[in-house]
Design a protein around this motif. Structure first.
Motif, PDB file in Angstrom:
ATOM      1  N   THR A 130       0.165  13.981  20.168  1.00 48.63           N
ATOM      2  CA  THR A 130       0.843  12.754  19.740  1.00 48.63           C
ATOM      3  C   THR A 130       0.663  12.519  18.250  1.00 48.63           C
ATOM      4  OG1 THR A 130       0.965  10.359  20.070  1.00 48.63           O
ATOM      5  CG2 THR A 130      -1.185  11.368  20.304  1.00 48.63           C
ATOM      6  N   ILE A 131       1.676  11.982  17.622  1.00 45.21           N
ATOM      7  CA  ILE A 131       1.560  11.655  16.196  1.00 45.21           C
ATOM      8  C   ILE A 131       1.305  10.167  15.992  1.00 45.21           C
ATOM      9  CG2 ILE A 131       2.982  13.608  15.502  1.00 45.21           C
ATOM     10  CD1 ILE A 131       5.267  11.622  14.976  1.00 45.21           C
ATOM     11  N   VAL A 132       1.339   9.390  17.064  1.00 47.94           N
ATOM     12  CA  VAL A 132       0.950   7.982  17.022  1.00 47.94           C
ATOM     13  C   VAL A 132      -0.384   7.868  17.747  1.00 47.94           C
ATOM     14  CG1 VAL A 132       1.527   5.619  17.689  1.00 47.94           C
ATOM     15  CG2 VAL A 132       3.331   7.184  16.952  1.00 47.94           C
ATOM     16  N   HIS A 162      -5.537  10.042  -5.871  1.00 52.44           N
ATOM     17  CA  HIS A 162      -4.281   9.354  -6.141  1.00 52.44           C
ATOM     18  C   HIS A 162      -3.343   9.334  -4.939  1.00 52.44           C
ATOM     19  CE1 HIS A 162      -5.229   8.827 -10.352  1.00 52.44           C
ATOM     20  NE2 HIS A 162      -5.454  10.126 -10.498  1.00 52.44           N
ATOM     21  N   GLU A 163      -3.725   9.951  -3.822  1.00 49.92           N
ATOM     22  CA  GLU A 163      -2.859   9.947  -2.644  1.00 49.92           C
ATOM     23  C   GLU A 163      -2.726   8.540  -2.082  1.00 49.92           C
ATOM     24  OE1 GLU A 163      -0.928  12.095  -1.385  1.00 49.92           O
ATOM     25  OE2 GLU A 163      -1.532  13.878  -2.494  1.00 49.92           O
ATOM     26  N   ASP A 164      -1.557   8.230  -1.577  1.00 47.20           N
ATOM     27  CA  ASP A 164      -1.270   6.922  -0.984  1.00 47.20           C
ATOM     28  C   ASP A 164      -0.510   7.154   0.318  1.00 47.20           C
ATOM     29  OD1 ASP A 164      -0.483   4.407  -0.262  1.00 47.20           O
ATOM     30  OD2 ASP A 164       0.788   4.042  -2.010  1.00 47.20           O
ATOM     31  N   LEU A 165      -1.197   6.974   1.435  1.00 49.94           N
ATOM     32  CA  LEU A 165      -0.575   7.185   2.739  1.00 49.94           C
ATOM     33  C   LEU A 165      -0.377   5.869   3.479  1.00 49.94           C
ATOM     34  CD1 LEU A 165      -2.432  10.413   3.911  1.00 49.94           C
ATOM     35  CD2 LEU A 165      -0.197  10.210   2.842  1.00 49.94           C
ATOM     36  N   GLY A 216       1.113   4.339  10.312  1.00 52.24           N
ATOM     37  CA  GLY A 216       2.306   4.237   9.488  1.00 52.24           C
ATOM     38  C   GLY A 216       3.036   5.564   9.382  1.00 52.24           C
ATOM     39  N   PRO A 217       4.226   5.560   8.799  1.00 55.51           N
ATOM     40  CA  PRO A 217       5.034   6.783   8.733  1.00 55.51           C
ATOM     41  C   PRO A 217       4.370   7.909   7.954  1.00 55.51           C
ATOM     42  CG  PRO A 217       5.979   5.013   7.374  1.00 55.51           C
ATOM     43  CD  PRO A 217       4.921   4.390   8.219  1.00 55.51           C
ATOM     44  N   GLN A 218       3.608   7.568   6.905  1.00 54.79           N
ATOM     45  CA  GLN A 218       2.976   8.633   6.130  1.00 54.79           C
ATOM     46  C   GLN A 218       1.911   9.373   6.946  1.00 54.79           C
ATOM     47  OE1 GLN A 218       3.309   5.397   5.132  1.00 54.79           O
ATOM     48  NE2 GLN A 218       3.460   5.235   2.891  1.00 54.79           N
ATOM     49  N   LEU A 219       1.066   8.623   7.645  1.00 55.21           N
ATOM     50  CA  LEU A 219       0.035   9.278   8.440  1.00 55.21           C
ATOM     51  C   LEU A 219       0.639   9.995   9.644  1.00 55.21           C
ATOM     52  CD1 LEU A 219      -3.240   7.164   8.460  1.00 55.21           C
ATOM     53  CD2 LEU A 219      -3.076   9.626   8.591  1.00 55.21           C
ATOM     54  N   PRO A 251       6.226   6.501  20.244  1.00 55.31           N
ATOM     55  CA  PRO A 251       5.172   5.533  19.945  1.00 55.31           C
ATOM     56  C   PRO A 251       4.841   4.692  21.174  1.00 55.31           C
ATOM     57  CG  PRO A 251       6.833   5.547  18.225  1.00 55.31           C
ATOM     58  CD  PRO A 251       7.364   6.391  19.345  1.00 55.31           C
ATOM     59  N   GLN A 252       3.557   4.370  21.320  1.00 52.41           N
ATOM     60  CA  GLN A 252       3.090   3.533  22.411  1.00 52.41           C
ATOM     61  C   GLN A 252       2.653   2.184  21.861  1.00 52.41           C
ATOM     62  OE1 GLN A 252       3.115   4.610  25.672  1.00 52.41           O
ATOM     63  NE2 GLN A 252       4.231   6.344  24.813  1.00 52.41           N
ATOM     64  N   PRO A 253       2.777   1.118  22.657  1.00 52.15           N
ATOM     65  CA  PRO A 253       2.298  -0.185  22.194  1.00 52.15           C
ATOM     66  C   PRO A 253       0.789  -0.154  22.032  1.00 52.15           C
ATOM     67  CG  PRO A 253       2.893  -0.248  24.528  1.00 52.15           C
ATOM     68  CD  PRO A 253       3.376   1.059  23.991  1.00 52.15           C
TER      69      PRO A 253
END
Length: 480
Positions: A37-39, A373-376, A391-394, A452-454
């Motif tokens: 899973t990515i979420v 300097h990374e911002d995820l 979030g979408p970046q992670l 995505p899961q709640p």
């Protein structure tokens, strides 16, 4: 005569398991990795809280010296952000209260440590030691702060002043205070670690430093090399090239390390040399294939771990593959089966499912190996920690890793194969939770996309790592 009535025996209720929630969160991480899973339905089991990005020193090798933007943008992590993190603290097993700055510049450090210890978190930090006052020594020992690392790069005032702008006498005085306070309270905490960054103009002082540290009850001493960058060295590059260990004779370095090891081990201190000689003195390797792509020494037990990835045969070829993979357009998950073979296996790194780094600037990263300097994802203002965590970046980082690809934010880490230490980092967390080592986590063959899961919230050696972080059997060092 009345027959006496026998009252049923009162069975005392079992005490609630204080680690149950943390154990459930860890098992949720394993389930997420198993499913691909990515979420992440779990919360981080390991948190990095960069409480301050300010520093009182300007060490020659540090980014503050060669990246002016870092020194100009120093700030503290706002307390209101930390105050709304109770659910994350309840889930986390390990919390690092440091980042790119000096943790003892943070004015709310003692209250934060109290909160974290009351949540049952294992704490660690890194300091230059200059700002620690006698009052700080008292609360560090009283609250049972678990592990405190001191950065010491020389055995003389001259070398420490040149490399770090710090007074060795002052740092040693603090170590004496901590040692005496621990003796007074009969506590092992905080366990003191000393980190020595070896370069060609200071390594000869290792034995003398070991002799000075010997009486101070040091728990662990590690020797590390100057950090190497494959592509983002910038203004640091000339310094690295001038002071890298390869400009000194390998035999002299190994002799100094051997002497320091003997001294420290004679006092009961665990000593580890993390310098990879095949990398530092690559011209002396017997064959090209004898080298390893890791800058730091590859730990044997990590190599044998089920969470480790296979090693590429040539470091140069591996790095080129990584840079090409990070530059290549992302492939849909369904097309992965048609993609050419990669040096990386699917799900080669678990950090995006276990670890979250929160910078003082209000930006999230996956781990401490990412570029500063990374911002995820932001977690200030209308955003929050949960939004950054999923979030979408992670999610994108997780998707790349799940499919065996390299996210641009991960290029340096993967080039050095630093992700391979994840297994060792998780082993003591497993032990803390009473979880035995497990078999390899199956990776889904088709790398399915999971909807995505709640969520409830909106937002080396294995032995030394095991010893470094295990809890005390007698409960010494309880929380305030």
């Amino acid at each position: 005569m009345e027959t006496p009535t026998l009252e049923p025996a009162v069975v005392p209720e079992a005490a609630p398991d204080p680690k149950a929630a943390k154990r459930a969160n860890f098992e949720a991480y394993l389930a997420n990795v198993h499913a691909g899973t990515i979420v992440a339905t779990n919360k981080p089991v390991q948190l990095h809280l960069e409480v301050s990005s300010r520093c009182n020193l300007r060490c020659k090798k540090c980014g503050f010296s060669w990246d002016p933007s870092l020194a100009a943008s120093g700030r503290d992590l706002p307390w209101p952000i930390l105050a709304r993190m109770d659910e994350f603290f309840a889930a986390a097993v390990e919390v690092h209260t440091f980042g790119y700055g000096e943790m003892f510049l943070y004015p709310e450090l003692a209250p934060l440590v109290t909160v974290l210890k009351n949540h049952g978190c294992r704490l660690s930090g890194i300091t230059n030691g200059v700002l620690i006052r006698p009052a700080d020594v008292v609360w560090l020992v009283a609250c049972g702060y678990d592990q405190l690392t001191f950065s010491i790069d020389g055995a003389t005032e001259e070398t420490m002043d040149k490399l770090r702008g710090a007074s060795l006498a002052k740092v040693l005085h603090v170590l004496h205070l901590i040692h005496d306070e621990k003796e007074r309270r009969k506590s092992e905490f905080p366990r003191i670690v000393v980190n020595f960054v070896a370069q060609n103009d200071n390594f000869r002082e290792l034995p003398d430093l070991a002799r000075q540290l010997g009486p101070l009850g040091i728990y662990f001493m590690g020797v590390n090399p100057l950090h190497h960058f494959f592509e983002t060295a910038g203004a640091y590059g000339p310094y690295y090239e001038s002071f890298r260990l390869s400009r000194a004779p390998r035999a002299e370095f190994e002799d100094a390390v051997s002497q320091a090891r003997a001294i420290m081990e004679s006092t009961g201190t665990t000593f580890q040399n993390f310098v990879n000689p095949d990398f530092e003195w690559s011209a002396e390797r017997p064959t090209v294939d004898a080298g390893v792509p890791l800058h730091n020494r590859k730990l044997p037990e990590v190599a044998a771990s089920p969470e480790s990835a296979p090693e590429a045969s040539s470091s140069d070829a591996f790095v080129q593959d990584i840079l090409a993979a990070a530059a290549a357009p992302a492939l849909p998950a369904v097309a992965q089966a048609e993609a050419p073979a990669s040096a990386l296996s699917p799900m080669y790194c678990h950090y995006p499912w276990t670890t979250l780094y929160l910078s003082a600037a209000g930006k999230a990263r996956v781990c401490c190996y990412m570029n500063v300097h990374e911002d995820l994802g932001a977690f200030t203002g209308d955003a929050n920690i949960g939004t950054a965590w999923n979030g979408p970046q992670l999610q994108s980082v997780r998707e790349h890793i799940r499919d065996g690809r390299v996210h641009p934010a991960c290029r340096e880490c993967v080039s050095h194969r630093t992700f391979e230490v994840h297994a060792a980092a998780m082993y003591p967390i497993r032990e803390e939770l009473g979880l035995a080592p497990v078999a390899p986590v199956p990776v889904p063959a088709s790398a399915p996309v999971v909807e995505p899961q709640p969520e409830d919230d909106p937002g080396m050696l294995r032995r030394f790592l095991k010893r470094l972080r295990r809890p005390d059997g007698d409960g010494a060092g309880g929380s305030l």
